[in-house]
Design a protein around this motif. Sequence first.
Motif, PDB file in Angstrom:
ATOM      1  N   VAL A  10       0.795  -1.248   0.116  1.00 47.36           N
ATOM      2  CA  VAL A  10       0.007   0.133  -0.075  1.00 47.36           C
ATOM      3  C   VAL A  10       1.003   1.141   0.106  1.00 47.36           C
ATOM      4  CG1 VAL A  10      -1.491   1.386   1.537  1.00 47.36           C
ATOM      5  CG2 VAL A  10      -2.038  -1.198   1.052  1.00 47.36           C
ATOM      6  N   LEU A  11       2.057   1.393   0.890  1.00 44.97           N
ATOM      7  CA  LEU A  11       2.806   2.338   1.143  1.00 44.97           C
ATOM      8  C   LEU A  11       3.749   2.606  -0.170  1.00 44.97           C
ATOM      9  CD1 LEU A  11       3.064   2.560   4.931  1.00 44.97           C
ATOM     10  CD2 LEU A  11       1.571   3.643   3.352  1.00 44.97           C
ATOM     11  N   GLU A  12       4.509   1.681  -0.413  1.00 46.93           N
ATOM     12  CA  GLU A  12       5.666   1.603  -1.308  1.00 46.93           C
ATOM     13  C   GLU A  12       4.868   1.734  -2.801  1.00 46.93           C
ATOM     14  OE1 GLU A  12       9.953   1.233  -1.910  1.00 46.93           O
ATOM     15  OE2 GLU A  12       8.327   2.439  -0.726  1.00 46.93           O
ATOM     16  N   PRO A  20       9.966  12.807   1.488  1.00 47.24           N
ATOM     17  CA  PRO A  20       9.870  12.530   3.008  1.00 47.24           C
ATOM     18  C   PRO A  20       9.601  11.099   3.374  1.00 47.24           C
ATOM     19  CG  PRO A  20       8.593  14.480   2.288  1.00 47.24           C
ATOM     20  CD  PRO A  20       8.879  13.760   1.025  1.00 47.24           C
ATOM     21  N   VAL A  21       8.991  10.274   2.687  1.00 45.30           N
ATOM     22  CA  VAL A  21       8.424   9.015   2.913  1.00 45.30           C
ATOM     23  C   VAL A  21       8.790   7.748   2.300  1.00 45.30           C
ATOM     24  CG1 VAL A  21       6.309  10.253   3.870  1.00 45.30           C
ATOM     25  CG2 VAL A  21       6.261   9.242   1.622  1.00 45.30           C
ATOM     26  N   TRP A  22       9.460   8.038   1.110  1.00 45.72           N
ATOM     27  CA  TRP A  22       9.697   6.490   0.440  1.00 45.72           C
ATOM     28  C   TRP A  22      10.692   5.876   1.012  1.00 45.72           C
ATOM     29  CZ3 TRP A  22      14.514   5.082  -0.843  1.00 45.72           C
ATOM     30  CH2 TRP A  22      15.779   6.011  -0.998  1.00 45.72           C
ATOM     31  N   ASP A  23      11.758   6.197   1.767  1.00 46.71           N
ATOM     32  CA  ASP A  23      12.847   5.434   2.569  1.00 46.71           C
ATOM     33  C   ASP A  23      11.812   4.750   3.547  1.00 46.71           C
ATOM     34  OD1 ASP A  23      12.708   7.897   3.655  1.00 46.71           O
ATOM     35  OD2 ASP A  23      14.662   8.165   3.847  1.00 46.71           O
ATOM     36  N   GLY A  24      11.138   5.378   4.387  1.00 44.84           N
ATOM     37  CA  GLY A  24      10.204   4.886   5.551  1.00 44.84           C
ATOM     38  C   GLY A  24       9.343   3.865   4.917  1.00 44.84           C
ATOM     39  N   ASN A  25       8.729   4.105   3.882  1.00 41.80           N
ATOM     40  CA  ASN A  25       8.003   2.913   3.304  1.00 41.80           C
ATOM     41  C   ASN A  25       8.808   1.663   2.872  1.00 41.80           C
ATOM     42  OD1 ASN A  25       6.143   4.760   3.332  1.00 41.80           O
ATOM     43  ND2 ASN A  25       6.006   5.232   1.201  1.00 41.80           N
ATOM     44  N   GLU A  26      10.072   1.760   2.596  1.00 44.97           N
ATOM     45  CA  GLU A  26      10.775   0.642   2.265  1.00 44.97           C
ATOM     46  C   GLU A  26      11.001  -0.236   3.633  1.00 44.97           C
ATOM     47  OE1 GLU A  26      14.136   1.317   0.128  1.00 44.97           O
ATOM     48  OE2 GLU A  26      13.278   1.539  -1.595  1.00 44.97           O
ATOM     49  N   VAL A  27      10.913   0.426   4.902  1.00 45.46           N
ATOM     50  CA  VAL A  27      11.076  -0.503   6.128  1.00 45.46           C
ATOM     51  C   VAL A  27      10.112  -1.499   6.304  1.00 45.46           C
ATOM     52  CG1 VAL A  27      11.165  -0.120   8.634  1.00 45.46           C
ATOM     53  CG2 VAL A  27      12.037   1.600   7.199  1.00 45.46           C
ATOM     54  N   TRP A  28       9.011  -1.323   5.516  1.00 45.87           N
ATOM     55  CA  TRP A  28       8.214  -2.508   5.830  1.00 45.87           C
ATOM     56  C   TRP A  28       8.717  -3.731   5.071  1.00 45.87           C
ATOM     57  CZ3 TRP A  28       3.374  -2.273   8.102  1.00 45.87           C
ATOM     58  CH2 TRP A  28       2.998  -1.322   8.622  1.00 45.87           C
ATOM     59  N   VAL A  29       9.312  -3.589   3.993  1.00 38.99           N
ATOM     60  CA  VAL A  29       9.899  -4.886   3.335  1.00 38.99           C
ATOM     61  C   VAL A  29      10.811  -5.461   4.254  1.00 38.99           C
ATOM     62  CG1 VAL A  29      11.242  -3.855   1.643  1.00 38.99           C
ATOM     63  CG2 VAL A  29      10.347  -6.044   1.162  1.00 38.99           C
ATOM     64  N   LEU A  30      11.761  -4.622   4.655  1.00 34.12           N
ATOM     65  CA  LEU A  30      12.883  -5.159   5.385  1.00 34.12           C
ATOM     66  C   LEU A  30      12.364  -6.017   6.733  1.00 34.12           C
ATOM     67  CD1 LEU A  30      15.244  -1.994   5.386  1.00 34.12           C
ATOM     68  CD2 LEU A  30      15.244  -4.103   3.880  1.00 34.12           C
ATOM     69  N   THR A  31      11.387  -5.366   7.292  1.00 31.12           N
ATOM     70  CA  THR A  31      10.670  -6.051   8.367  1.00 31.12           C
ATOM     71  C   THR A  31       9.883  -7.431   8.004  1.00 31.12           C
ATOM     72  OG1 THR A  31      10.251  -3.738   9.460  1.00 31.12           O
ATOM     73  CG2 THR A  31       8.947  -5.648  10.207  1.00 31.12           C
ATOM     74  N   ALA A  32       9.226  -7.199   6.961  1.00 26.97           N
ATOM     75  CA  ALA A  32       8.473  -8.556   6.445  1.00 26.97           C
ATOM     76  C   ALA A  32       9.620  -9.685   6.200  1.00 26.97           C
ATOM     77  CB  ALA A  32       7.628  -8.038   5.151  1.00 26.97           C
ATOM     78  N   GLY A  33      10.827  -9.482   5.319  1.00 24.18           N
ATOM     79  CA  GLY A  33      11.779 -10.109   5.306  1.00 24.18           C
ATOM     80  C   GLY A  33      12.336 -10.792   6.725  1.00 24.18           C
TER      81      GLY A  33
END
Length: 342
Positions: A20-22, A51-64
Amino acid sequence: MDLAVIWFAAIAVLWIGYFVLEGFDFGVGILLPFLGRTNTDRRVMINAIGPVWDGNEVWVLTAGGAMFAAFPAWYASLFSGFYLPLLVVLLALIARGVAFEYRGKVDDERWRARWDQAIFWGSALPALLWGVAFANIVRGVPMDADHIVTAGLLDLLNPYALLGGLTTLSLFTLHGAMFLSLKTGGEVRAQARRAVPAIALVAVPAASGFLLWTQVSYGTTWTLPLAAVAATALIAAVVLSLRGREGWSFTATATTIATATVVLFGSLFPNVLPSTTNPLYSLTVENASSADYTLTVMTWVAVIFLPLVLAYQSWSYWVFRKRITREHIEPTPAYTAHSGTA
């Protein structure tokens, strides 16, 4: 409830958050060469997600990370069997991140054009390949009794998976257009709204067909209403956009992405990676999970830290909630210290 089942659901939620975010980040990057007629307009588009794209990528790191800790067998089989497409995704994400930071470093059109291409391909390839990967996860792959995936690249490029890739590519592009119409002003906003019908001509039939195929071949009774909600929300998003209801149209595409992801995970459960070689070789929630102690520790860590992460990300979206227009862009493409601007 079984902790393994809880963590399967938690991983599904993490992927929902990521898509949703990325998803709108990818959409903006895909639309960059088509809606950004001038460098100023392209800077408006990039600064809208800056301001938000790099924070959105945290979701895939957390999922992995959650997959690695909660279901190590799933992680090992998946990342070894899907090594090449996941490597392409990784390289594309790296190139995109570097491009966001470097395109404004030099005041030269050719310099910026190269980095704009990196942003486009760094957005389009993951948007396509995530759909291919998840369609194959739901469909199943050739896997032996030792849970070693024996599929080749051509096995992954089957019709169902290719339709899944087209679905995520077109759906994220539409989501990005909705975001730009909501977050920007002036010419970029007008062009984003004009682009919606053309993107919808691909996104609506592709997503509807993919959801129907998923439901008929792999779905369950309780995923049927969710598939219907996803398709209905997608059509509603287009209608709302044409009527100028930008906030609601963006919410509708987000709903489509979220519910479609639930349909995929719901169709997959109780498997985490089905085997097309022999169903007995499939990885399931039970035989792929870590020990209860590991899952218990992970649960406490998530309970403590997840609210903090969500609060911070919500705060960042609130702070940067205003529209971006040409008036916010400097007359010269000078580099700014803020991450993600160009």
